[in-house]
Write an enzyme that holds these catalytic residues in place. Structure first.
Site, PDB file in Angstrom:
ATOM      1  CG  ASP A 269      -2.142   0.864   0.999  1.00 43.97           C
ATOM      2  OD1 ASP A 269      -3.168   0.658   1.661  1.00 43.97           O
ATOM      3  OD2 ASP A 269      -2.063   1.760   0.117  1.00 43.97           O
TER       4      ASP A 269
HETATM    5  C1  GLC Z   1      -4.268   4.358  -0.333  1.00 40.71           C
HETATM    6  C2  GLC Z   1      -5.180   3.188  -0.122  1.00 40.71           C
HETATM    7  C3  GLC Z   1      -5.135   2.167  -1.225  1.00 40.71           C
HETATM    8  C4  GLC Z   1      -4.882   2.891  -2.540  1.00 40.71           C
HETATM    9  C5  GLC Z   1      -3.485   3.475  -2.473  1.00 40.71           C
HETATM   10  C6  GLC Z   1      -3.174   4.319  -3.712  1.00 40.71           C
HETATM   11  O1  GLC Z   1      -3.675   4.731   0.869  1.00 40.71           O
HETATM   12  O2  GLC Z   1      -5.081   2.505   1.126  1.00 40.71           O
HETATM   13  O3  GLC Z   1      -6.391   1.477  -1.230  1.00 40.71           O
HETATM   14  O4  GLC Z   1      -4.988   1.978  -3.623  1.00 40.71           O
HETATM   15  O5  GLC Z   1      -3.257   4.249  -1.315  1.00 40.71           O
HETATM   16  O6  GLC Z   1      -4.028   5.425  -3.753  1.00 40.71           O
END
Ligand code: GLC
Length: 751
Positions: A269
């Site tokens: 993430d």
């Molecule tokens: C965010 C989210 C994830 C997302 C990523 C990119 O923090 O937790 O679901 O795909 O970052 O935006």
């Protein structure tokens, strides 16, 4: 001679085009030959890559992209959010949108709505349409679907997920992944795992029994990987067994890669990687968002500072690591390249095609849940009637906001517009009036995308209610659109809700309107259940979800009867938090207790496997609306459940059930099969969903539905053997069209 020369030039030209200067081989390099086995292509490509090239492909180079291998003719790899539509392009290393004029998209309904359709075919169409939009936009990986289990109604991102039940989630995630990947776009199933709340998502260390982990929280991911063949999995921010889930030896190396045989890439993430040694050894393959702390600031050379970047390369050069782990990561990245960017068979894709809008409409119409309809107030008979529409959610755009799933929709039909657009309304001198009723969130922008709405209204709550009540006195129908709105604490990433109650004084408004108009209809727009103290005073209640571009069209078609509602709740609608297991064991169970002097908050899932209806069954609680509940404008009977093989030795069962439309209009219903293990050496839920099928029936029609289950459907996770176990003995199968309306049962035996 000339011919020979021309031939050589042709080969030279061709091989140069493919980035191969070598005149020698007229042969296509194996890694570039689509006719060759993908594993052979990986071996060949890996053997040609330098250390720097290997390091480059395992970490981000911009907010949403990572490097290809230009020298070998392998393009950069572009990812994008999100589960409900393709996020607008952002600036290279910013969260702000780039302000393109060609990246507006179709906003599909949020995944709780898809789950509420209980229709795997709809999930496949959803994934396919989203994949076409992603292709057209040049994205090779969609960062979704999200499938974390709905453990508490306060969970900030529940709207992005598929509800409380592991089996329903499993059945709905597989076709979504297959649809998406069928056009050569990788899914990235998230957030693996145990990311069930938002407030402290970067610090929560989840403590959970192995049974609850395997029986409740992992099945959706297991199905996505083993059946859906997902090409990507996103590690979650939170911690399990004191290791961050983006590099966790238990969940990634052992369960995901070794036990389930996952051959794709584990993507962090954004900002989820925290340690070099763990990033190298514990299953992380592609690092994104680090140093940009995933959400805000970046450094000038942020990407070189990533764990899996210069510092990893330096450690290898210094002999701290061999290239063993690196080559394993690169193999997975190359496999993803050959599935996506290097896949020459994939189609071109489409953006905002009518077919995509049709899919968005269909999923919305099939996911809307008719919770209550006393006196058959619904469907509305509009001819010559005066309809008062009340509420901010009747006019507020919902596709902007909520966090990373926020979109720049090409259009979004509001509930009020949906009703006004209806032909039947226009042609039957039906009058539609509007009153604001309450003021909630007048914002309307996210990362530079704005709704363009000016929702400012300085009137007091009392004035707003008084205006609506006055108009309601002379209306034939009052339709209130309320609920949440994806602003902070109201179904939004990064924060959980503080309460189950409706915000913005809505309870007072709804109560006041119901008191003056007997045809009051409440439509709740949210991804979560809300408490409804006025439930007995309001004849009709509809769960409307965040429905995306076609929200108003879908809602109007249901409210006016063009669509017969067929959605079923994918979670238990508690009367209050007191009925929820996660909130029955104090703050240690939710939101957790901070460790002394540490940035870790321990959250213990003390309710164990008893999540959702498993809990209310165990505690003998009656929720406001049960898991699997959803009414129709017709009626159905589920009867005549039979076990084709009342005794089984391998655990495989086949059941037949009759479903009859006992009303006078066509409609769809979901026959649900739950199984009870009558006697077991461990405590098990009273019943568990193990099969379902949505059927469409004409008035008076009966269909015999065949449902099959396997040995896993009888099994529990045996902590002694670390494996699934079905104990011989008596079982009961129940069938009905809601978890609290199981009208037939049959016994069977596992020998
Ligand atoms: C965010 C989210 C994830 C997302 C990523 C990119 O923090 O937790 O679901 O795909 O970052 O935006």
């Amino acid at each position: 001679m000339k011919l020979k020369l021309a031939l050589c030039l042709l080969i030279a030209q061709w091989s140069m085009f493919n980035g191969q200067w070598s005149m020698a081989s007229a042969q296509t390099p194996v890694y570039l030959d689509p006719s060759k086995d993908i594993e052979a292509r990986i071996d060949d490509a890996l053997s040609r890559m330098t250390l720097s090239e290997k390091i480059a492909v395992i970490h981000a180079q911009s907010k949403f992209s990572s490097a290809g291998v230009k020298r070998l003719g392998m393009p950069d790899f572009w990812t994008d959010d999100g589960p409900h539509g393709v996020r607008p392009d952002v600036l290279w290393d910013e969260w702000e949108q780039a302000g393109q004029s060609n990246d507006s998209c179709v906003a599909f309904p949020a995944l709780t709505c898809l789950a509420a359709s209980w229709n795997p075919e709809a999930a496949q169409a959803y994934g396919h349409a989203l994949g076409e939009e992603a292709l057209y936009r040049g994205k090779s990986m969609i960062l979704g679907p999200g499938i974390n289990i709905y453990r508490t109604p306060l969970g900030g991102r529940n709207f992005e997920y598929m509800g409380e039940d592991p089996y329903l989630t499993s059945r709905m995630v597989v076709p979504y992944v297959q649809g998406l990947q069928s056009v050569g776009v990788a899914s990235c199933v998230k957030h693996y795992c145990l990311n069930n709340d938002e407030e402290y998502r970067h610090n929560v260390n989840v403590i959970v029994s192995d049974r609850a982990l395997h029986e409740i929280y992992l099945p959706g991911f297991e199905a996505a990987v083993k059946e859906g063949k997902a090409w990507g999995v996103m590690g979650a921010y939170n911690i399990y067994k004191d290791e961050h889930n983006c590099h966790n030896q238990y969940t990634l190396n052992k369960i995901l890669k070794q036990d389930w045989g996952f051959d794709g890439v584990v993507v962090s993430d954004w900002g989820g990687a925290h340690d070099l040694d763990q990033a190298v050894k514990n299953g992380l393959d592609m690092e994104f968002g680090t140093w940009t702390n995933g959400l805000s600031e970046g450094a000038s050379n942020a990407y070189d500072m990533y764990y899996l970047s210069k510092q990893y390369q330096k450690a290898i050069v210094e002999g701290k690591y061999t290239t063993k782990e690196l080559d394993e990561k690169v193999r997975r990245v190359l496999r993803t390249f050959f599935r996506t960017t290097m896949n020459k068979q994939k189609p071109y894709g489409f953006l905002c095609s009518e077919e995509h809008y049709q899919t968005a409409r269909l999923v919305a119409q099939q996911g809307i849940v008719l919770l209550q309809n006393e006196g058959n107030v619904l469907p509305i008979q509009p001819a010559g009637k005066k309809i008062l529409v009340v509420g901010e959610n009747a006019i507020k755009m919902m596709t902007v906001g909520g966090g990373s799933s926020s979109l720049k929709a090409q259009h979004e039909i509001s509930p009020l517009q949906g009703l006004q657009n209806c032909q039947i309304v226009k042609s039957s001198n039906c009058q539609i009036d509007y009153a604001r009723g309450y003021v909630g969130d007048v914002g309307g922008s996210y990362n530079g995308v704005t709704t363009g709405q000016n929702l400012k209204d300085d009137r007091s709550p009392e004035e707003l209610i008084a205006e609506a009540v006055e108009k309601a006195k002379t209306a034939d129908y009052v339709i209130i659109f309320g609920g949440l709105n994806k602003s902070n604490y109201q179904d939004c990433e990064g924060h959980d809700r503080k309460t189950m109650d409706l915000p913005y004084n809505q309870d007072k408004l709804i109560t006041a309107l119901a008191a003056v108009n007997k045809n009051t209809i409440y439509v709740n727009i949210s991804g979560n259940a809300v408490s409804m103290p006025w439930r007995k005073q309001v004849p009709a209640i509809v769960q409307g979800w965040f429905l995306g571009s076609e929200a108003g069209t879908a809602l109007a078609s249901v409210l006016l009867g063009d669509t017969n509602p067929s959605g079923k709740l994918p979670f238990t609608w508690y009367e209050s938090l007191d009925q929820c297991g996660a909130h029955s064991f104090g703050e240690a169970a939710f939101p957790g207790i901070w460790r002394e002097g540490k940035k870790v908050i321990d959250e213990e899932y003390k309710e164990g496997i008893f999540v959702g209806y498993r809990w209310t069954d165990k505690q003998k609680l009656k929720p406001a609306f049960a898991f699997g509940h959803g009414l129709s404008y017709t009626t159905f009977k589920v009867s005549n459940l039979k076990a084709q093989n009342p005794v089984t030795t391998d655990g495989n069962m086949t059941f037949t059930i009759d479903v009859t439309n006992t009303g006078n209009i066509e409609g769809s219903d979901v026959v649900q099969l739950y199984i009870t293990d009558v006697k077991c050496s461990v405590e098990r839920p009273m019943k568990e969903l193990k099969a379902f099928q949505k059927v469409t029936l004409k008035p008076g029609e009966t269909q015999t539905v065949t449902l099959t289950t396997d040995r896993r459907a009888l099994s529990f996770w045996d902590e002694a053997t670390d494996d699934w176990k079905a104990e011989p003995g008596e079982f009961v199968a129940w069938a009905g069209n809601s978890s609290d309306r199981l009208t037939c049962k049959v016994k069977f035996t596992l020998k």
